[in-house]
Design a protein around this motif. Sequence first.
Motif, mmCIF file in Angstrom:
data_model
loop_
_atom_site.group_PDB
_atom_site.id
_atom_site.type_symbol
_atom_site.label_atom_id
_atom_site.label_comp_id
_atom_site.label_asym_id
_atom_site.label_seq_id
_atom_site.Cartn_x
_atom_site.Cartn_y
_atom_site.Cartn_z
ATOM 1 N N VAL A 315 1.316 -16.351 1.836
ATOM 2 C CA VAL A 315 -0.148 -16.072 1.390
ATOM 3 C C VAL A 315 -0.730 -15.227 2.350
ATOM 4 N N VAL A 319 -2.271 -11.492 1.350
ATOM 5 C CA VAL A 319 -3.623 -11.298 1.382
ATOM 6 C C VAL A 319 -4.041 -10.163 2.404
ATOM 7 N N GLU A 320 -3.158 -9.999 3.606
ATOM 8 C CA GLU A 320 -3.698 -9.077 4.600
ATOM 9 C C GLU A 320 -3.299 -7.568 3.971
ATOM 10 N N SER A 322 -3.519 -6.943 0.625
ATOM 11 C CA SER A 322 -4.200 -6.611 -0.630
ATOM 12 C C SER A 322 -5.487 -5.940 -0.391
ATOM 13 N N LEU A 325 -8.674 -8.899 -1.298
ATOM 14 C CA LEU A 325 -8.891 -10.308 -0.989
ATOM 15 C C LEU A 325 -9.014 -10.484 0.494
ATOM 16 N N GLU A 326 -9.693 -11.421 0.696
ATOM 17 C CA GLU A 326 -10.034 -12.131 2.096
ATOM 18 C C GLU A 326 -9.463 -13.520 2.060
ATOM 19 N N LEU A 327 -9.209 -13.898 3.548
ATOM 20 C CA LEU A 327 -8.824 -15.496 3.487
ATOM 21 C C LEU A 327 -9.000 -15.950 4.852
ATOM 22 N N ALA A 336 -4.630 -22.569 -0.242
ATOM 23 C CA ALA A 336 -5.340 -21.540 0.294
ATOM 24 C C ALA A 336 -6.510 -21.180 -0.546
ATOM 25 N N PRO A 338 -8.433 -18.163 -1.195
ATOM 26 C CA PRO A 338 -8.819 -16.803 -0.825
ATOM 27 C C PRO A 338 -10.243 -16.325 -1.629
ATOM 28 N N HIS A 378 -14.090 -17.132 -5.442
ATOM 29 C CA HIS A 378 -12.815 -17.714 -4.854
ATOM 30 C C HIS A 378 -11.918 -18.358 -5.761
ATOM 31 N N PHE A 394 1.202 -13.068 -5.753
ATOM 32 C CA PHE A 394 0.174 -12.289 -5.208
ATOM 33 C C PHE A 394 0.154 -10.769 -5.714
#
Length: 419
Positions: A315, A319-320, A322, A325-327, A336, A338, A378, A394
Amino acid sequence: MSLPPLKTRERLSEVRYEIRGELARRARELEAQGRKQIKLNIGNPGAFGFRAPEHLQRAIADHIANTDPYTHQQGLPAAREAIAAFHKRRGTPNASPERVFVGNGVSELIDLSLRALLNPGDEVLLPSPDYPLWSAATILNDGRPVYYRCQPENGFLPDPDEIEQLISSRTRAIVLINPNNPTGAAYPRELIERIVAIAARHKLLLMCDEIYDSILYDGAQFTPVAPIAGDLPCLSFGGLSKVHRACGWRVGWAVLSGDPVASGDFHHAMDLLGALRLCANVPGQFAIEAALNGEDTITPLCEPGGRLYEARRAVIESVEASRHLELVAPAGALYAFPAVVGAAAQGFDDHKFALELLETEDVLVVPGSSFNVPYRNHFRVTLLPQPAEVREVFQRIERVLDRYAERGAQVETQRAAVA
């Protein structure tokens, strides 16, 4: 002759539980059409191939001949002794079998405890985001949820000063969900100490949902509330569903700690309500002692190389990678949370996104607003699929968000042309 519609309780209109709601029903319809769904809406380990540990299964099998009768409304004596001993090892004051309640999962005990506590119009301080059962149970027991914010820019940790500002003459309890569902935040000791001090100043019950207490990542620590609360009445919830991957057994418990005199009436109310439902599921209670005194089977899953750890890594890395997206990386629990950002967030509606993701990519997630937050950018996913499947999920999410970003860019272009 046509009959009038059968009326239902009006307050049900205030209850939200999208985890098993409209989107889940639509997923079942698509499955009936032959489409394979990846369901990330429920923290249900058994649905993803996890099994309850063998020593727990053996404990039930070895005692199955003794499971036919009702047991005491608070639970099997040996089970309550094991829970009390576990809490004594943690430093919980006044932990004793007489102050332990076993229920059909923590969900039932949340409902019973709020029913024992609240008069119409009483208020309960809940985190936002929360696990929505807490809001629903407060509403259905004629209380009023009052939310304290756990903001992403603060790592989803609450502000004790805001909590205290929200207290009124009708406030009865502060709820803590730690580690948190849906965010995965783990509360540091200093924060818990400040919240306990607030509860002590205002003579409030602490209600501590600690069902994920041993599911922790990257050195995160779990700090139980009851030992810090001391003589202050505190109700601590735990169970077999998550740490021991036995959701279907419906075994949870609540431990009432603090000054027995101060909480005596509440104890009697819980006992009465427990008696009205006769008792909790008996077979599953025989696994409690084995669970609390047996092998630690959850920590290896949460360490590097363990399945939960690697799903969480999938995950975080997805996200990194993407563009949309941020998480806040979860420190504990099974989820999670996001956030959608940038061009894809223009006019974003989490429920519409979840429906489009389901209809076009066969992935079921939970809209973030279902967890009683005011923002709508979110969504929640579980960490239960295999890591490779998480990465595939994802990739599908990214495809949908690419379309959102493209539409957002077109809107901005049109606005610029008009200006």
